[in-house]
Design a protein around this motif. Structure first.
Motif: not given
Ligand code: ZN
Length: 379
Positions: A6-7, A10, A13-14, A88, A91-92
């Protein structure tokens, strides 16, 4: 292991966005997640997006180069992804970081056409070359593949340098206006239809970061909801700046009207640009927590020194010491087109279109946290 994955997600995601000012390439996510040979892993894996983003950064010699992802709706329920990956992506989609479409058709090429960006895909696009002749131009379509030094991008035509040609005339017309979707919860063109519940809308996205509307029907249309968009006025004019440290572009950021962006070692301001992670000890000692702030005054970009030790302006990007102008003690100075603000030797900020990378490059990987069990990059 789940925590580490999940890191990584994340970090990825950036690097996904639908912001025309930030995106550096366009991808079809449903296609990309199935490039099994990139890592020899599961039939579908969202980590392949990270692998591809890293390859893009290496080839552009630029850190933090985000991609514009178009996502087929079916991917949200694809059983080959883990439930975490599906969550994920959902969510995006909710946050407008990706476009989730029922019928993506040629939206990837449309976005690349309007924004003048390269496409990262293994498709041939032969049937679409009539409408988008640039798919046969050098560096415009690149396939993510596993190369001899790890994953890389191989151009369909010409040398393998992802090539951006700038926003097209049609794109410029669309990006000059602010658009609103009839669907009040629209994450791409949201803000509501002006009804009595408009103020309850979750996130109002900054109008200057709105994606390009689709023109498939001839009129500006929401690619997600396939409904005609309303033109609610001119889009605010902004400046896109880039941070260059040791000759390498590390980050781009936007300065919008009525907004001050502080750049420094570790700015307190939310939305401030934090340089600490890229600085050596001497630069870290010299550069203040809050060092320079940027804002638009009457449409003009100005820099203000807010540091302890001062900054310098390099007019027109000149590296001649005789031309360097000191900026200190809260002095303000308008920035000409090619002017560069220097916080410390080699730590520079200027307009993104004028800043290029050069020299040795050690990009920061979005996959840094990936456990070797999950990602076995082919040698
Ligand atoms: Zn919409």
């Amino acid at each position: 292991m789940r925590f580490e994955i999940s890191k990584v997600l994340d970090a990825i995601e950036g690097r996904v966005c639908t912001d025309p000012l930030m995106a550096r390439a366009v991808v079809d996510l449903a296609e990309l997640v199935r490039f099994v040979d990139l890592d020899g892993g599961r039939p579908a894996s969202l980590l392949r997006l990270g692998i591809t983003i890293d390859a893009l950064g290496r080839q552009l010699q630029e850190d933090g180069a985000p991609v514009y992802a178009v996502v087929h709706r079916g991917l949200l329920s694809d059983a080959d992804l883990t439930s975490n990956e599906r969550m994920v992506i959902r969510r995006w989609a909710d946050d407008g970081l990706v476009e989730v479409l029922t019928n993506p058709a040629d939206r990837v090429l449309e976005v690349a056409d309007l924004l003048g960006l390269p496409v990262l895909s293994r498709q041939r696009y032969d049937g679409l070359a009539g409408r988008y002749p640039w798919v046969n131009e050098p560096g415009r379509v690149l396939a993510p593949i596993s190369g001899s030094n790890g994953p890389t991008l191989k151009a369909r035509v010409g040398v393998s340098m992802p090539t951006a040609v700038g926003v097209s005339p049609a794109g410029a017309k669309l990006l000059a206006r602010t658009w609103r979707c009839a669907e009040s919860s629209c994450a791409l063109f949201g803000g509501g239809g002006g009804g009595s519940f408009a103020d309850l809308v979750r996130v109002e996205r900054a109008p200057y970061g709105q994606p390009p509307p689709s023109l498939r029907t001839g009129a500006p249309t929401c690619p997600r909801h396939e409904s005609r968009l309303s033109d609610i006025g001119p889009r605010p004019k902004v400046e896109v700046l880039a941070i260059r440290i040791g000759g390498q572009i590390r980050q781009r950021f936007v300065v919008a009207p009525d907004q001050q962006v502080v750049v420094g070692r570790a700015p307190e301001q939310s939305g401030g640009i934090r340089l600490g992670q890229w600085l050596n000890d001497e630069a870290r000692r010299w550069i203040s927590r809050n060092h320079v702030s940027f804002e638009l005054r009457g449409g003009e970009l100005v820099a203000r020194d807010v540091s302890t030790n001062g900054s310098g302006i390099r007019p027109g990007g000149s590296m001649d010491e005789a031309n360097r102008i000191a900026l200190m003690n809260h002095q303000i100075r308008p920035l000409g087109k090619g002017d560069i603000v220097e916080l410390y030797p080699g730590v520079q900020v200027g307009r993104a279109e004028k800043m290029t990378s050069g020299g040795n490059f050690n990009p920061t990987s979005v996959m840094a946290e990936a456990p070797t069990m999950a990602i076995r990059l082919k040698p």
